[in-house]
Design a protein around this motif. Structure first.
Motif, short mmCIF file in Angstrom:
data_model
loop_
_atom_site.label_atom_id
_atom_site.label_comp_id
_atom_site.label_asym_id
_atom_site.label_seq_id
_atom_site.Cartn_x
_atom_site.Cartn_y
_atom_site.Cartn_z
N LEU A 97 6.12 10.16 0.28
CA LEU A 97 5.48 8.90 -0.05
C LEU A 97 5.78 7.86 1.02
O LEU A 97 6.92 7.67 1.43
CB LEU A 97 5.99 8.40 -1.41
N LEU A 98 4.73 7.18 1.50
CA LEU A 98 4.86 6.11 2.48
C LEU A 98 4.42 4.80 1.85
O LEU A 98 3.49 4.77 1.04
CB LEU A 98 4.00 6.39 3.70
N SER A 99 5.08 3.70 2.25
CA SER A 99 4.67 2.39 1.75
C SER A 99 4.79 1.35 2.85
O SER A 99 5.57 1.50 3.80
CB SER A 99 5.53 1.98 0.55
N ALA A 100 3.98 0.30 2.73
CA ALA A 100 4.01 -0.81 3.67
C ALA A 100 3.42 -2.04 3.00
O ALA A 100 2.64 -1.93 2.05
CB ALA A 100 3.23 -0.48 4.94
N SER A 101 3.79 -3.21 3.48
CA SER A 101 3.22 -4.45 2.97
C SER A 101 1.87 -4.70 3.63
O SER A 101 1.69 -4.46 4.82
CB SER A 101 4.16 -5.62 3.25
N ILE A 102 0.92 -5.19 2.86
CA ILE A 102 -0.39 -5.53 3.41
C ILE A 102 -0.51 -7.02 3.69
O ILE A 102 -1.58 -7.50 4.07
CB ILE A 102 -1.53 -5.08 2.47
N ILE A 121 0.85 -1.18 0.00
CA ILE A 121 0.00 0.00 0.00
C ILE A 121 0.89 1.23 0.00
O ILE A 121 1.91 1.28 0.70
CB ILE A 121 -0.95 0.01 1.22
N TYR A 122 0.53 2.22 -0.82
CA TYR A 122 1.28 3.47 -0.92
C TYR A 122 0.37 4.63 -0.54
O TYR A 122 -0.78 4.70 -0.99
CB TYR A 122 1.80 3.67 -2.34
N LEU A 123 0.90 5.52 0.28
CA LEU A 123 0.18 6.71 0.69
C LEU A 123 0.89 7.94 0.14
O LEU A 123 2.07 8.16 0.43
CB LEU A 123 0.11 6.82 2.22
N GLY A 124 0.18 8.73 -0.64
CA GLY A 124 0.73 9.99 -1.13
C GLY A 124 0.30 11.11 -0.20
O GLY A 124 -0.90 11.35 -0.01
N THR A 125 1.27 11.80 0.40
CA THR A 125 0.97 12.85 1.37
C THR A 125 1.70 14.13 0.98
O THR A 125 2.48 14.16 0.03
CB THR A 125 1.42 12.44 2.78
#
Length: 257
Positions: A191-196, A183-187
Motif C-alpha cells: 500500500l502506498l499513500s501520499a497527500s494531495i 491518496i492510497y494506491l493498492g498494488t
C-alpha cells in the motif's frame, strides 16, 4: 434456345439484385452481440445500475436493459475498471491493449475518449472534478490525473505520476482511493499513500510505503474507510489499521514503514 437466353439472364440478374437488397437491409439492422460473462465493476447513479463487462457497458434501469458497445462510440468492448462522477458521467477504463478512458453520459448517451497511448487502465477513483486512474503502459506502471474542463465541458488529461519510493516494486495499481486529503494506491507490492494537498506526486519522497510485515508481497485489491479507520482487502482477508498496527479478527500484524 438462344432466343430465350437474354430473358433468362435478365431474370437471374433481377433475382440476384433482390437478394442483395434484402441482405443489405438485414445487415443494416444488425447489432454487435458480445460476451458479457466477465463483470469487472458495478456502479449506480439515480435509478440506473452500470456494469462494466468484457463485452461492453451494460445498463440496467426500470425500463429495461441495454448494452453500449463500439457501435455506440466506445473505444473498446473490454472494460477493466469503472467509476461514476457526481453528475452521472460514467468513467470507463479499458482493458489491454486499448488502455483508453471513455466517458459515457447517462443523461444524453454521448461518448468521448481520452487516448494517452496506454495499455490498460487498472483502477479509477473520482474526487470532485478530478480523476485518478492506475495504468499500465508497456513497462511503465503509474497513476494518471484527469480533470474536468469547464470551458470544453469535458475531462482532459492533466498529468501522470511514475516515480515511487525505492524498495517497492509492483506490476499493477489494482485499487485507488482518495480519503480525506490522502491518496492510497493498492498494488501487488503493498500500500502506498501520499497527500494531495500541495505535495508533488512526482517526487518519490512524498510517497509512504505501508505494508503488512508478513514477509510476503501483499496484493491490496480494495481500500476503504470505516469508523475513521483505514481498511484494506487482501487475498487472505480484510485488515483494519489501528495506529501502528493492522488488525484482522483480533490478530495484530506490526506495520512496517
Amino acid at each position: 434456345m438462344t432466343k430465350f437466353f437474354p430473358i433468362v439472364l435478365i431474370s437471374l440478374f433481377m433475382r440476384f439484385s433482390e437478394s442483395t437488397a434484402q441482405i443489405n437491409y438485414r445487415v443494416d439492422e444488425w447489432r454487435v452481440e458480445t460476451s458479457k460473462l466477465i463483470v469487472r465493476a458495478m456502479n449506480s447513479f439515480g435509478d440506473e445500475v452500470f456494469a462494466g463487462t468484457s463485452g461492453g457497458l451494460v445498463i440496467y434501469s426500470p425500463t429495461g436493459t441495454k448494452t453500449i458497445t463500439v457501435l455506440d462510440g466506445l473505444s473498446s468492448l473490454d472494460i477493466s475498471s469503472m467509476a461514476v462522477d457526481e453528475t452521472g458521467i460514467v468513467i470507463l477504463g479499458m482493458n489491454s491493449p486499448t488502455g483508453n478512458i471513455d466517458f459515457y453520459s447517462s443523461t444524453d448517451g454521448s461518448i468521448y475518449s481520452i487516448d494517452e497511448n496506454l495499455t490498460k487502465i487498472t483502477s479509477i477513483a473520482v474526487v470532485g472534478d478530478s480523476i485518478y486512474a492506475g495504468f499500465i503502459a508497456l513497462d511503465q506502471i503509474g497513476v494518471l490525473l484527469v480533470t474536468f474542463d469547464g470551458i470544453s465541458g469535458r475531462y482532459q488529461f492533466r498529468d501522470s505520476f511514475l516515480n515511487f519510493p525505492e524498495g517497492i516494486s509492483f506490476s499493477e495499481v489494482g485499487a485507488i482511493s482518495v480519503i480525506q486529503d490522502s491518496i492510497y494506491l493498492g498494488t501487488d507490492g503493498g500500500l502506498l499513500s501520499a497527500s494531495i494537498l500541495g505535495d508533488n506526486l512526482k517526487d518519490p519522497a512524498n510517497w509512504v510505503h505501508l505494508k503488512l510485515n508478513t514477509g510476503e508481497k501483499e496484493f491490496v485489491n480494495a481500500i476503504g474507510l470505516t469508523e475513521g479507520k483505514l481498511i484494506v482487502a487482501l487475498k487472505r482477508g480484510v485488515f483494519r489499521r489501528d495506529e501502528a498496527s493492522w488488525i484482522q479478527d483480533g490478530i495484530y500484524s506490526p506495520l512496517s514503514l
